[in-house]
Design an enzyme around this catalytic site. Structure first.
Site, PDB file in Angstrom:
ATOM      1  CG  ASP B 146       1.928  97.012  77.143  1.00  0.00           C
ATOM      2  OD1 ASP B 146       1.485  97.556  76.200  1.00  0.00           O
ATOM      3  OD2 ASP B 146       2.624  97.572  78.285  1.00  0.00           O
ATOM      4  CE1 TYR B 299      -5.617 104.291  80.140  1.00  0.00           C
ATOM      5  CE2 TYR B 299      -6.839 106.166  81.007  1.00  0.00           C
ATOM      6  CZ  TYR B 299      -5.999 104.773  80.947  1.00  0.00           C
ATOM      7  OH  TYR B 299      -5.025 105.498  82.141  1.00  0.00           O
TER       8      TYR B 299
END
Lengths: 425, 425
Positions: B146, B299
């Site tokens: 992130d 993912y």
């Protein structure tokens, strides 16, 4: 610069249907082989539509380096299309228009790079040419990530999406395995393959053995059995701690309905799909209570030239080159296909096969490639598929960390005919 | 084999939160640096839970080659977890248990590899150690795709997901561009980044200029404006012929609701997301009538070690090594962070920063990185982000076309304490 030889006429190359990571390698094979033989190549803009609209591109205006760079550039460099010509009986005018365009630009060889629909178009065009007294040689050039063309050992484009799928399954599974203790226990990867489970099967190359991912593969060849699916997922999570599922977009229930039927159809009349993974995820979450993640790579899987299979890139180039050889040898209504001589080491050659044996047929995954329990691949499948993802063929690195993909100039050839309208045949 | 030096005590390394393509490179940095200093390294199985449960792994049992192979293996080699310790006041027993485990195994240095939650845990642990009279040095080691950790120039893991996102945006856009004439006109890619638009911004590196993809980026920092979004998509399709949209999973409407709120929460209390792309696709299809495709790599994006950024892989290793240096130098409650010295050429160094300045903070994308129209990145963003995806660091090729990823033995250390139960503090 190559010189025009005594042979009159030009070669027209067109890309059809869904593009792949290596369809441009085929284009490079075509153009380089034709240049070496002194034959000029036009490309149709947006596939057969470019031929109908007389939107032709003069590839002679592209540098040698640009054509060479097509070997490592994904997408369709000249544009592709989803446009299925009607039958000769239903719309003879379309075929006549194509012959008219060919005649106007002295197109003597037409190479159509696509799947089984495109093989059908090339076949019909070879017939109408004869009927109209215009000498045109039509060659199909194989391409489809679905790997469902008849006759050929495999289809250029498939090996690379197979490699993408196997590597992604492996990588995502390593992620899930590390998190399963407190987070996601089930991961679902949705892959392409409308009616044939070739891409789903390729995921099986990610691991071998009962506890290795993918733990379940859902093939479109099998009827989706919800109870068996849930039982297998549960057993896997209880034994392994987590579970990776690879699901074909085309799986259907006992009533024959696609699990993710969006209700729309493309120009070929195929049902548009997408969303099996979230459907299955909801099922697992709701019925088993496990935390689930899912991925739907969609176009990412078929455009991932950065992860292309070397074998696939080589075959894609080779069929392009062979198509030119077939055309210039005077063959008609054939497709150069890949013939496997041995599995290990993988040995293959290119041979022409009649389009009549390929057009509109669909090669499904052999039953012997699907494990008895329906959720995995057999040793035979592994022997067949493993060589197709072998080797790396990375694109050159451009600036700032991106691959160096080429953008052609795509300069148009001056039109000679009146505008074509599909509504006024 | 390294010999234990005179320094008493062991170092404990644990991985926390969502794993990345390069978190194991940090593990390699930690273990190799510690070995070079003669310090034994235990790893906690499944992050802080392994420490609480006394499930420790003796990394000395792993070969030099296996540890080196961690540098190119995605996922979390020792297991990670989503488990947030409560505050000291709310559950002091958990912190005391950790100190008890540390004491039992002579753990003198604790390296916690994670995001802002993990930095908070390491900080609290450093405080309780002091309070309980046990000399423990706690070091946070940065990691998060992130990229939202405060102080550090960037977070190991981000550069690789950024590269994956930029390359995937480019490749899928080449695909869409070739098909747009008769097929998909709008492609939507959903990317991670719950509250900060760093990953979405990285997609902007795929192209530069008004007509280059991605044509729209939807940032979580902006309120989603449906009308403006649709107008921009329409204008792009009309001008360019097609449109690529990259959407953060975290975009919200004016009422503050996530567009794809699934209504569930993870162990950290974060809302679980997924499905912005199909929501937007439905909007585009329904309101503009364009054929839309969408992808949700989930993912795949954070585990794609095959496409890692070289800079990212190097930084991930470097923070691991630096964390050992900080620990053995006697520092406490710090995190080695990346300090940028110049953009071009990108020059960086590692320096320790106080965990107190990092724990529980969140670095959003600077407003100056988002273009005035809200749908793209600025030149400043490009200058900042471009170096982070630079260079390739491909894993070695294994057999049959898969990367050669390592599987550690992960042999357990014999337990010395009674079993721990979270219910009986």
């Amino acid at each position: 610069m190559p010189t025009r030889n005594a042979t009159s006429g030009r070669l027209l190359y067109a890309q059809s249907g869904g593009v792949t990571a290596v369809i441009n390698a085929t284009a490079a094979g075509v153009i380089e082989a034709a240049r070496a033989r002194g034959v000029a190549v036009y490309a149709a803009r947006n596939g057969i539509l470019g031929a109908l609209r007389e939107e032709l591109i003069d590839t002679a205006k592209e540098s040698k380096a640009a054509i060479a760079a097509l070997r490592h550039t994904p997408g369709g460099a000249f544009g592709s299309c989803r446009y299925k010509l009607k039958s000769l009986e239903a719309n003879r005018a379309e075929y006549e228009r194509l012959i008219e365009v060919f005649r106007a630009h002295d197109i003597r060889w037409f190479l159509y790079n696509g799947g089984n629909d495109s093989a059908d178009t090339a076949l019909k065009l070879s017939q109408i040419g004869k009927a109209l007294g215009y000498d045109i040689r039509c060659i199909g050039v194989p391409k489809t990530v679905d790997n469902d063309l008849a006759v050929t050992d495999c289809c250029p484009g498939f090996g690379s999406v197979a490699k993408y799928t196997a590597v992604s399954t492996l990588e995502a599974s390593l992620d899930v395995a590390s998190m399963a203790s407190t987070s996601t226990k089930v991961f679902i990867l949705e892959v392409m393959g409308r009616h044939a489970g070739w891409i789903a099967a390729a995921a099986g190359l990610a691991g071998e053995g009962a506890d290795a991912p993918p733990h379940l593969i859902l093939f479109p060849e099998n009827v989706f059995d919800e109870a068996a699916f849930l039982a297998k997922v549960k057993a896997t999570v209880e034994r392994v701690g987590w579970c990776t599922v690879v699901a074909s977009e085309g799986i259907r229930n006992a009533a024959g309905q696609f699990l993710a039927d969006a209700g729309t159809r493309d120009a070929f009349g195929h049902v548009q799909l997408g969303g099996v993974a979230p459907t299955l995820a909801g099922l697992v979450k709701g019925r088993l209570g496990y935390k689930v993640h899912w991925a739907l790579p969609d176009y990412l899987q078929r455009s991932a030239r950065h992860l292309a299979s070397k074998v696939d890139a080589e075959q894609a180039y080779a069929v392009g080159k062979a198509a030119v050889d077939c055309a210039l040898a005077g063959m008609n209504a054939v497709m150069p296909v890949i013939v496997r001589n041995s599995d290990s080491p993988y040995r293959w050659k290119i041979e022409p096969a009649p389009l009549a044996k390929i057009a509109n047929r669909e090669k499904k995954l052999p039953r012997g490639f699907i494990r008895k329990d329906g959720f995995g691949i057999t040793a035979a499948a592994r022997r067949h598929l493993a060589p197709l993802i072998a080797g790396e063929a990375p694109p050159p690195n451009g600036k700032d960390g991106l691959p160096a993909y080429v953008q052609l100039k795509n300069l148009p050839v001056a039109k000679k005919l009146a505008a074509w309208s599909p509504d006024k045949p």
